[in-house]
Motif scaffolding. Structure first.
Motif, PDB file in Angstrom:
ATOM      1  N   GLY A 249       0.825  -1.222   0.000  1.00  0.00           N
ATOM      2  CA  GLY A 249       0.000   0.000   0.000  1.00  0.00           C
ATOM      3  C   GLY A 249       0.848   1.256   0.000  1.00  0.00           C
ATOM      4  N   GLY A 250       2.011   1.189  -0.641  1.00  0.00           N
ATOM      5  CA  GLY A 250       2.872   2.362  -0.740  1.00  0.00           C
ATOM      6  C   GLY A 250       3.735   2.598   0.491  1.00  0.00           C
ATOM      7  N   LEU A 251       3.584   1.740   1.512  1.00  0.00           N
ATOM      8  CA  LEU A 251       4.391   1.911   2.731  1.00  0.00           C
ATOM      9  C   LEU A 251       5.385   0.754   2.878  1.00  0.00           C
ATOM     10  N   VAL A 252       6.525   1.044   3.485  1.00  0.00           N
ATOM     11  CA  VAL A 252       7.549   0.002   3.644  1.00  0.00           C
ATOM     12  C   VAL A 252       7.091  -0.999   4.698  1.00  0.00           C
ATOM     13  N   LYS A 253       6.997  -2.250   4.262  1.00  0.00           N
ATOM     14  CA  LYS A 253       6.510  -3.311   5.152  1.00  0.00           C
ATOM     15  C   LYS A 253       7.692  -4.054   5.788  1.00  0.00           C
ATOM     16  N   ASP A 254       8.773  -4.155   5.035  1.00  0.00           N
ATOM     17  CA  ASP A 254       9.946  -4.888   5.519  1.00  0.00           C
ATOM     18  C   ASP A 254      11.166  -4.318   4.803  1.00  0.00           C
ATOM     19  N   LEU A 259      25.361  -2.181   4.697  1.00  0.00           N
ATOM     20  CA  LEU A 259      26.434  -1.328   4.177  1.00  0.00           C
ATOM     21  C   LEU A 259      27.696  -2.152   3.952  1.00  0.00           C
ATOM     22  N   GLY A 260      28.436  -1.791   2.891  1.00  0.00           N
ATOM     23  CA  GLY A 260      29.708  -2.465   2.606  1.00  0.00           C
ATOM     24  C   GLY A 260      30.850  -1.469   2.615  1.00  0.00           C
ATOM     25  N   ALA A 261      32.066  -1.975   2.820  1.00  0.00           N
ATOM     26  CA  ALA A 261      33.309  -1.184   2.804  1.00  0.00           C
ATOM     27  C   ALA A 261      33.380  -0.164   3.938  1.00  0.00           C
ATOM     28  N   VAL A 262      32.579  -0.386   4.968  1.00  0.00           N
ATOM     29  CA  VAL A 262      32.604   0.534   6.117  1.00  0.00           C
ATOM     30  C   VAL A 262      32.847  -0.190   7.435  1.00  0.00           C
ATOM     31  N   ALA A 263      32.888  -1.521   7.415  1.00  0.00           N
ATOM     32  CA  ALA A 263      32.996  -2.299   8.659  1.00  0.00           C
ATOM     33  C   ALA A 263      33.720  -3.617   8.353  1.00  0.00           C
ATOM     34  N   PRO A 264      34.178  -4.314   9.371  1.00  0.00           N
ATOM     35  CA  PRO A 264      34.883  -5.586   9.123  1.00  0.00           C
ATOM     36  C   PRO A 264      33.953  -6.706   8.659  1.00  0.00           C
ATOM     37  N   ILE A 265      32.653  -6.463   8.705  1.00  0.00           N
ATOM     38  CA  ILE A 265      31.661  -7.422   8.218  1.00  0.00           C
ATOM     39  C   ILE A 265      30.650  -6.624   7.377  1.00  0.00           C
ATOM     40  N   PRO A 266      29.856  -7.305   6.531  1.00  0.00           N
ATOM     41  CA  PRO A 266      28.740  -6.579   5.914  1.00  0.00           C
ATOM     42  C   PRO A 266      27.893  -6.015   7.062  1.00  0.00           C
ATOM     43  N   TRP A 267      27.641  -4.703   7.042  1.00  0.00           N
ATOM     44  CA  TRP A 267      27.129  -4.014   8.240  1.00  0.00           C
ATOM     45  C   TRP A 267      25.641  -3.716   8.094  1.00  0.00           C
ATOM     46  N   ARG A 268      24.829  -4.484   8.798  1.00  0.00           N
ATOM     47  CA  ARG A 268      23.388  -4.260   8.715  1.00  0.00           C
ATOM     48  C   ARG A 268      23.029  -3.025   9.530  1.00  0.00           C
ATOM     49  N   SER A 269      22.321  -2.112   8.909  1.00  0.00           N
ATOM     50  CA  SER A 269      21.968  -0.868   9.589  1.00  0.00           C
ATOM     51  C   SER A 269      20.540  -0.941  10.114  1.00  0.00           C
ATOM     52  N   ASN A 270      20.420  -1.376  11.361  1.00  0.00           N
ATOM     53  CA  ASN A 270      19.086  -1.471  11.965  1.00  0.00           C
ATOM     54  C   ASN A 270      18.416  -0.105  12.048  1.00  0.00           C
ATOM     55  N   ARG A 271      19.233   0.922  12.237  1.00  0.00           N
ATOM     56  CA  ARG A 271      18.652   2.267  12.376  1.00  0.00           C
ATOM     57  C   ARG A 271      18.069   2.755  11.055  1.00  0.00           C
ATOM     58  N   ALA A 272      18.766   2.483   9.962  1.00  0.00           N
ATOM     59  CA  ALA A 272      18.219   2.895   8.656  1.00  0.00           C
ATOM     60  C   ALA A 272      16.937   2.116   8.376  1.00  0.00           C
ATOM     61  N   MET A 277      10.630   1.765   8.125  1.00  0.00           N
ATOM     62  CA  MET A 277       9.458   0.923   8.399  1.00  0.00           C
ATOM     63  C   MET A 277       8.168   1.735   8.520  1.00  0.00           C
ATOM     64  N   GLY A 278       7.155   1.293   7.758  1.00  0.00           N
ATOM     65  CA  GLY A 278       5.831   1.918   7.833  1.00  0.00           C
ATOM     66  C   GLY A 278       5.729   3.255   7.118  1.00  0.00           C
TER      67      GLY A 278
END
Ligand code: FAD
Ligand code: SF4
Length: 322
Positions: A249-254, A259-272, A277-278
């Motif tokens: 319905g035009g809103l982000v459901k999931d 992020l890559g090249a910024v951390a020693p692992i692929p960096w999941r950005s929970n804050r982004a 969401m929604g």
């Protein structure tokens, strides 16, 4: 380069035996990173076990539910060109296609890409015995660190090098291993490990384990990968991002933002992800997500520029999905 023998097994069982028989033996897939290690004396194996002689590891299969099974020896060029992957898991096809040059992509494999070692120049030069090689010092702290991490650093600050891994984490992929102790399947998001656990390794790969397949589920939604690099022809990313999201319905459901090249692992950005969401994917949401992606960043002396790059790249990449 030391003298070594090359073994060409035709089964996984033979490969495992051959690597275990002589201590410090290593596996080779495309060999791009292995050869670099030999040339710089970073690895001096008595035996190289060439996985390319094992049949059945070079296929891309699409399951009935739309999920992918990607053999560890699939070449990055084939992954990037596969119309099925492009259609359903675009972030992965783009990430593979943005890797290195056509020559490298025609040799480098899916497995080798996610298992390659970091590109920190101190690690790559034989004369620097840094922490990652069992030494006492991280030369990037107080040294040349413009390509290093802004998240998750310490005691090593090298960025995770693989484009594909960033997309795989965003898509919820798993890695399938066969090892001396049997098989196991692990989520890509849990396989890569921070240097605070062990500065000398980047993941939980066990001795003698072979990555046989990458499984990528269906249903992560539309996905995309993008990166910023210095040279457009081919180069390592300064920063990269993979996004997978579902709209209802035009809103982000999931949403998954990695992020890559910024951390020693692929960096999941929970804050982004939380900022998305929604919400509708309008300019205000994109700005918020970009800003949120850099909360908690801790740049080193020469890489503060990555903070602004991440904000712009996240915004710009999300805009392509709007
Ligand atoms: C000029 C240049 C530019 C590049 N730019 C990029 C870039 O922009 N982005 C990026 O992501 N990469 C880049 N790369 C790195 C390149 O993508 C990797 O070196 C390559 O993907 C490694 O794949 P390979 O099959 O050659 O692995 P190999 O060199 O054969 O192996 C790499 C490592 O993985 C292990 N290994 C390989 N396969 C398996 C397996 N199935 N099971 C267990 N262990 C295994 C090997 O033992 C070794 O430790 C670049 C490389 C070059 C030379
Ligand atoms: S960042 Fe890691 S690889 Fe680079 S010098 Fe420091 S310890 Fe070594």
């Amino acid at each position: 380069m030391n003298r070594f023998e090359v073994a060409k097994p035709t089964t996984l069982a033979q490969a495992k035996d051959l690597v275990q028989e002589k201590a410090w033996s290593i596996y080779k897939a495309g060999g791009i990173d292995v050869i670099d290690h030999l040339k710089e004396h970073l690895a001096e194996p008595p035996r190289i076990v060439d996985l390319k002689s094992i049949p059945g590891l070079s296929e891309i299969k699409v399951e009935a539910d739309g999920s992918l099974r990607i053999g560890a020896l699939v070449k990055l060029a084939d992954l990037a060109a596969d119309e099925r992957v492009k259609k359903t898991h675009a972030a992965l096809a783009i990430a593979a296609g943005e890797t290195a040059s056509p020559q490298v992509r025609n040799v480098a494999t899916m497995g080798g890409s996610v298992l390659q070692r970091p590109r920190c120049w101190y690690y790559r030069l034989e004369e620097y015995q840094c922490l990652k090689k069992g030494g006492e010092v991280c030369y990037a702290v107080g040294g040349e660190n413009r390509y290093h991490v802004i998240f998750g650093g310490g005691p090593s600050y090298a960025v995770h090098p693989s484009n594909s891994a960033v997309a795989l984490v965003a898509l919820g992929a798993s890695f399938v291993f066969d090892g001396p102790k049997g098989g196991r399947t692990v989520l890509a998001s849990e396989f890569f490990q921070l240097p605070s656990k062990n500065a000398q390794v980047e993941n939980t790969l066990g001795v003698g384990e072979i990555l046989t397949e990458v499984r990528v589920p269906a249903g992560a939604g539309r996905s995309i990968y993008d990166e910023v690099r210095e040279r457009q022809a081919f180069d390592w990313p300064l920063v990269s991002v993979a996004v997978a999201l579902r709209l209802e319905g035009g809103l982000v459901k999931d949403a998954r933002v990695v992020l890559g090249a910024v951390a020693p692992i692929p960096w999941r950005s929970n804050r982004a992800e939380a900022a998305l969401m929604g919400k509708p994917l309008n300019e205000a949401t994109l700005q918020d997500a970009g800003r949120a992606a850099t909360v908690g960043a801790a740049p080193l002396s020469d890489n503060g520029y990555k903070v602004g790059l991440v904000q712009t790249l996240v915004r710009r990449t999300l805009a392509q999905l709007a």
